[in-house]
Design a protein around this motif. Structure first.
Motif, short mmCIF file in Angstrom:
data_model
loop_
_atom_site.label_atom_id
_atom_site.label_comp_id
_atom_site.label_asym_id
_atom_site.label_seq_id
_atom_site.Cartn_x
_atom_site.Cartn_y
_atom_site.Cartn_z
N THR B 83 -13.47 13.74 -1.17
CA THR B 83 -12.23 13.53 -0.42
C THR B 83 -11.96 12.04 -0.30
O THR B 83 -11.47 11.56 0.71
CB THR B 83 -12.31 14.15 0.99
OG1 THR B 83 -13.43 13.59 1.67
CG2 THR B 83 -12.47 15.65 0.93
N LEU B 84 -12.33 11.30 -1.34
CA LEU B 84 -12.09 9.86 -1.34
C LEU B 84 -10.61 9.57 -1.49
O LEU B 84 -9.87 10.40 -2.02
CB LEU B 84 -12.83 9.22 -2.52
CG LEU B 84 -14.35 9.37 -2.50
CD1 LEU B 84 -14.91 8.97 -3.86
CD2 LEU B 84 -14.95 8.51 -1.40
N ASP B 85 -10.18 8.41 -1.02
CA ASP B 85 -8.81 8.00 -1.27
C ASP B 85 -8.79 7.20 -2.57
O ASP B 85 -9.29 6.09 -2.64
CB ASP B 85 -8.27 7.16 -0.13
CG ASP B 85 -6.78 6.98 -0.27
OD1 ASP B 85 -6.36 6.35 -1.26
OD2 ASP B 85 -6.03 7.52 0.56
N LEU B 86 -8.21 7.79 -3.60
CA LEU B 86 -8.29 7.21 -4.94
C LEU B 86 -7.50 5.92 -5.06
O LEU B 86 -7.77 5.10 -5.93
CB LEU B 86 -7.78 8.22 -5.98
CG LEU B 86 -8.50 9.57 -5.96
CD1 LEU B 86 -7.90 10.52 -6.97
CD2 LEU B 86 -9.99 9.38 -6.24
N GLN B 87 -6.50 5.73 -4.19
CA GLN B 87 -5.65 4.54 -4.29
C GLN B 87 -6.27 3.34 -3.59
O GLN B 87 -5.95 2.20 -3.90
CB GLN B 87 -4.27 4.80 -3.68
CG GLN B 87 -3.60 6.07 -4.14
CD GLN B 87 -3.35 6.08 -5.64
OE1 GLN B 87 -3.27 5.03 -6.25
NE2 GLN B 87 -3.27 7.26 -6.22
N LEU B 88 -7.15 3.60 -2.63
CA LEU B 88 -7.77 2.50 -1.91
C LEU B 88 -8.96 1.96 -2.69
O LEU B 88 -9.48 2.61 -3.60
CB LEU B 88 -8.25 2.97 -0.53
CG LEU B 88 -7.18 3.38 0.49
CD1 LEU B 88 -7.84 3.76 1.80
CD2 LEU B 88 -6.18 2.27 0.71
N ASP B 92 -12.54 -0.33 1.04
CA ASP B 92 -11.60 0.20 2.04
C ASP B 92 -11.88 1.66 2.35
O ASP B 92 -11.67 2.12 3.48
CB ASP B 92 -10.15 0.02 1.58
CG ASP B 92 -9.64 -1.39 1.87
OD1 ASP B 92 -10.36 -2.14 2.54
OD2 ASP B 92 -8.53 -1.73 1.41
N VAL B 96 -12.15 2.58 6.21
CA VAL B 96 -11.28 3.58 6.81
C VAL B 96 -12.11 4.70 7.42
O VAL B 96 -11.88 5.13 8.55
CB VAL B 96 -10.31 4.15 5.74
CG1 VAL B 96 -9.71 5.44 6.20
CG2 VAL B 96 -9.22 3.14 5.45
#
Lengths: 274, 303
Positions: B83-88, B92, B96
């Motif tokens: 569930t990583l944020d691919l854009q960050l 970060d 986060v």
């Protein structure tokens, strides 16, 4: 014993007091996300009102003024601007509560990352809607700035048009987020745009007073949220207050926001906690 | 952690069917089973993300129904799907996530630096996550789950889909965490992973626990010391198996091969040859958890 416990609880109380509210922690995520796109987003927030006010307000407005002299006792540009402000807030609320909500559930699964931490479903929801409110404040603030530059600000009451626009946006964002959380794909979102947001944009008094519509259509307009957002923003911007009517507009938007929040809490729970 | 009669139902479907288990602090505990055995549902209940249908569950001595946030504060979760944020950026993502736990930014940054070194991603700290390889993302998910310095780390299929090299790196890092005293709870359908990581495990099938114990004990209890794998050109493994009846202590017929359980593999191969059968291929190996699972359920772990 009792006093020792009491001290401990007090100590905990202080520690709790220093804690950042959980929904604010969720909001921070969206702020981090925004760091990547803020330049383009802010530019759009400036360009959109400049283009609309130039094309519709000045271009179309010169024609309107020639034939009708004034709409609601003001130049067309001045009449139009607060309508566009409310419509923009609606659009931002709609945008931010559709694809980003779906993404946080299905694509990036951000909500699940949040729910693995101490955050609860309500924190996740309030954090996201809180962020949408932040966006609405920025976009509406910029819009009002552009309106000032176009010389369409005629009353100090305009200061209250900012919260009115934010409320308009949230009245759309909360119920739309509730709906988005029930969806498996994003196909319904374009239907929302085509069948809800765009008709509302056209027929809620943004471009012309709803009194120009056939009687039955006027009643339809009175029932829809954007009409109330447009009317409230316009009354405040022009300083032409109708106290009873304006309070009713505000209450309508507050009620819709509250109902949306209540529904979203339910749909978020049933979607995210299984 | 204690579970008694722990049950999870989705409508008519029972995903977890009245399971009991106890996990001690500092232990490395595994849930082994094929897809659909109920492992993930169990993980989601113990990580307080999914409500218990019935039975009792205590995690870190607390009740997930009432103390979810308090328990989750002390848990690190590595979910099955990242569930990583691919854009960050890599960093970060850690910042986060640490903020969700209300950790001060300074603390997060210090820990992030150590963690990125620990998972060998320090040089990618300021790059976006999207282009990273599957193994790197998995390691980052593990690092992220450690930002809050959890007492209990829950890993749902930590190495599924990774290449062998990446898997060994993940195992090595998990082994070090275990040595630092972190309680590990791991689900897997890889028997080698379970053997590598778990002090003790349960084997799940169809929502139930079918066996429980340390891996060597399970092998000793449910399998023989060695296994002879035979592959015959013909398709009638069952017929061949009938002819071999009595040679081995036990046998299993698989679609592509025949497994014979014995304590002396080489001697059994000799006996098979003497009986006039000519297998296309023979393999003598030590018994594994795969054989335990096969014996208990009649099916292989990974279809």
């Amino acid at each position: 014993m009792t006093s020792a416990l009491g001290t401990e609880t007090a100590g905990l109380g202080i520690a709790r007091g220093a804690e950042e509210p959980p929904s604010l922690r969720a909001l921070r995520y969206w702020a981090y996300q925004y760091k990547r796109t803020w330049r383009g987003s802010i530019t759009t927030s400036f360009l959109y009102p400049v283009l609309y006010l130039t094309a519709m307000g000045i271009g179309l407005g010169s024609l309107v003024n020639r034939h009708a002299h004034e709409v609601d006792h003001v130049r067309y540009l001045v009449f139009l601007a607060p309508g566009l402000l409310a419509s923009t807030a609606m659009q931002i609320g709609g945008n931010e509560a559709t694809y980003p909500v779906m993404g946080a559930i299905k694509w990036m699964r951000t909500y699940y990352a949040m729910l693995a931490s101490p955050l609860r479903v309500r924190d996740v929801l309030f954090g996201h809607l809180g962020w949408i409110a932040v966006r609405l404040v920025t976009v509406s603030g910029i819009y009002l700035g552009v309106m000032a530059a176009f010389g369409t600000i005629v009353s100090p009451w305009v200061l209250l048009a900012l919260p009115a626009a934010v409320l308009t946006g949230l009245a759309f964002a909360a119920p739309i987020a509730a709906f988005a959380a029930t969806q498996e794909t994003d196909t319904a979102f374009s239907t929302i745009y085509r069948l809800v947001l765009i008709p509302l944009f056209l027929f809620s008094g943004t471009f012309f007073p709803v009194t120009q519509l056939p009687a039955w259509l006027q009643y339809v307009a009175y029932a829809t949220p954007l009409y109330h957002g447009v009317s409230l923003c316009r009354d405040l911007t022009l300083g032409q207050l109708h106290p009873a009517g304006d309070v009713a507009h505000g209450l309508y938007l507050v009620a819709l926001t509250t109902a949306g929040l209540w529904a979203a809490l339910r749909t978020y729970r049933s979607r995210l906690v299984v | 952690m204690t579970a008694r009669g722990l049950t999870k139902r989705f409508g008519q479907f029972t995903a977890v069917d009245a399971v009991d288990f106890d996990i001690e602090a500092g232990e490395s505990f595994g849930f082994l089973g094929p897809n659909g055995a109920g492992k993930t549902s169990t993980m989601r209940m113990i990580s307080c993300m999914s409500p218990v249908t019935s039975g009792t569950l205590r995690v870190l001595g607390l009740d997930p129904a009432h103390d979810g946030p308090a328990i989750r504060r002390r848990i690190g979760l590595v979910p099955q799907e990242d569930t990583l944020d691919l854009q960050l950026t890599v960093l970060d993502n850690l910042v986060v996530y640490g903020r969700y736990f209300d950790l001060p930014r300074k603390v997060i940054r210090e820990r992030a630096q150590h963690l990125l070194e620990f998972i060998q991603l320090a040089d990618r700290a300021h790059e976006r996550v999207e282009p990273l390889s599957g193994g790197m993302k998995r390691r980052l998910t593990i690092a992220r789950s450690l930002v809050s310095e959890p007492d209990l780390l829950i890993l749902d299929e930590p190495t599924t889909g990774l290449d062998p090299q990446a898997r060994h790196l993940v195992w090595d890092r998990l082994y070090r965490l275990k040595q630092q005293g972190v309680t590990l709870v791991v689900t897997t359908h890889y028997m080698d992973e379970a053997e590598q990581l778990c002090d003790r495990l349960v084997i799940m099938d169809g929502g139930r626990i079918v066996a429980e114990g340390p891996p060597p004990d399970l092998i000793a209890r449910y399998a023989t010391r060695e296994v002879v794998e035979l592959r015959f050109p013909a398709d009638d493994n069952a017929e061949v198996a009938a002819r071999l009846d009595g040679l081995a202590q036990r046998h299993e017929v698989l679609p592509d091969r025949l497994l014979l359980y014995t304590d002396d593999g080489e001697r059994l191969v000799e006996e098979v040859r003497r009986s006039g059968l000519t297998p296309e291929r023979t393999l003598v190996r030590r018994s594994s958890l795969e054989d335990v699972f096969l014996h208990l359920t009649g099916r292989s772990l990974v279809e």
